[in-house]
Design an enzyme around this catalytic site. Structure first.
Site, PDB file in Angstrom:
ATOM      1  N   LEU A   1       0.838  -1.202   0.000  1.00 19.63           N
ATOM      2  CA  LEU A   1       0.000   0.000   0.000  1.00 19.63           C
ATOM      3  C   LEU A   1       0.871   1.250   0.000  1.00 19.63           C
ATOM      4  O   LEU A   1       0.659   2.183   0.765  1.00 19.63           O
ATOM      5  CB  LEU A   1      -0.968  -0.018   1.180  1.00 19.63           C
TER       6      LEU A   1
ATOM      7  N   PHE B   1       1.034   3.720  -1.931  1.00 18.06           N
ATOM      8  CA  PHE B   1       0.275   4.945  -2.186  1.00 18.06           C
ATOM      9  C   PHE B   1      -0.351   5.468  -0.893  1.00 18.06           C
ATOM     10  O   PHE B   1      -0.465   6.671  -0.697  1.00 18.06           O
ATOM     11  CB  PHE B   1      -0.812   4.685  -3.233  1.00 18.06           C
ATOM     12  N   TYR B   2      -0.741   4.553  -0.011  1.00 18.53           N
ATOM     13  CA  TYR B   2      -1.329   4.931   1.279  1.00 18.53           C
ATOM     14  C   TYR B   2      -0.245   5.426   2.238  1.00 18.53           C
ATOM     15  O   TYR B   2      -0.410   6.465   2.893  1.00 18.53           O
ATOM     16  CB  TYR B   2      -2.056   3.724   1.873  1.00 18.53           C
ATOM     17  N   THR B   3       0.863   4.708   2.325  1.00 16.56           N
ATOM     18  CA  THR B   3       1.929   5.123   3.243  1.00 16.56           C
ATOM     19  C   THR B   3       2.529   6.461   2.810  1.00 16.56           C
ATOM     20  O   THR B   3       2.915   7.272   3.650  1.00 16.56           O
ATOM     21  CB  THR B   3       3.033   4.058   3.331  1.00 16.56           C
TER      22      THR B   3
END
Length: 268
Positions: free
Chosen positions: A170, A172-174
């Protein structure tokens, strides 16, 4: 919200009372479920006038009704997709018309869906930043004039420890959640002279109903493994995050700003 009893024994903890929050207007994004739902309930329980924004209208209505049954006070809500900044601004304006200018903003909404790195497209990357980062800035921008006119206030941005751990699957999330910490520090510097404090909370793995269902389907029982990584051997629940938010919103933290508070049971 229901947490499966075979995974965790829910312990009721008395919540501190904050007299400085009574009557304050509070805006919470993503307030219909998970951590956001707990935030709404806890701030209403402090005597605040709460407005929340939720993507799903049925979820929003059900939670508003549930909070009213629990506390005797019904929070206000607006349905909006926070990726649409015009819709976000409209929702904030409509809520402020009912609660008055906001003294507290909790930028809670986000989504940590996963995708293999090879499958990430530029469009998906941009959509994930819009889901997890962009709306936090524009929500803050929208409430600042009213907050300053009211004499000050508090903004609380929801981060995550996922980027501190370098969590895989993830990125893009981190990336978005690491940016929350930088945005928080810069925003605190910019609005401090208006008596507005800005802090962020970085939760660990919080057992919301969504996380429990997904963990059963994807992680195949890794709750115990994650718990072993914590210093404190008890799973985090949404109220554990809400209680930190209450402190950061209240005058008890009046000279605390530009900081990130990790609530993870001692993983980081």
């Amino acid at each position: 919200m229901t947490i499966h009893p075979e995974l965790i024994a829910k312990v009721e903890v008395a919540t501190a009372r904050y007299p400085s929050l009574v009557g304050k207007s509070v805006l919470i994004t993503g307030g219909g479920s998970g951590i956001g739902a707990s935030l709404v309930e806890h701030f209403v329980g402090q005597g605040c006038k709460v407005g929340f924004i939720e993507l799903n209208g049925a979820v929003a209505a059900a939670h508003a009704e549930a909070v009213e049954k629990t506390t005797g006070t019904r929070p206000y809500y607006e349905v909006a997709d926070l990726r649409d900044i015009d819709a976000l601004r409209t929702a904030i304006t409509r809520l402020a018309d009912r609660t008055g200018p906001f003294h507290v903003l909790v930028n809670n909404a986000g989504n940590d869906d996963r995708m293999p790195i090879e499958d990430v497209t530029p469009q998906y990357w941009d959509e994930r930043q819009a889901t997890n980062l962009r709306h936090q800035f524009f929500a803050a921008q929208a409430v600042l004039p009213g907050m300053a006119a009211a004499g000050g206030g508090a903004i609380i941005n929801m981060g995550s420890i996922s980027w501190m751990k370098g969590a895989a699957g993830l990125i893009f999330y981190t990336t978005a959640k690491s940016a929350v910490m930088g945005m928080t520090k810069s925003l605190a510097r910019e609005v401090g002279e208006r008596n507005i404090r800005v802090n962020s909370i970085a939760p660990g793995w919080v057992l919301t109903e969504r996380q429990v269902v997904r963990a059963k389907a994807i992680y195949q029982g890794k709750f115990r493994e994650y718990l072993e990584s914590q210093c404190l051997k008890e799973h985090l629940l949404p109220p554990d995050i809400a209680r930190m938010a209450l402190f950061l919103a209240a005058d008890d933290s009046r000279l605390v700003t530009g900081q990130t508070f990790i609530v993870d049971g001692g993983v980081i």
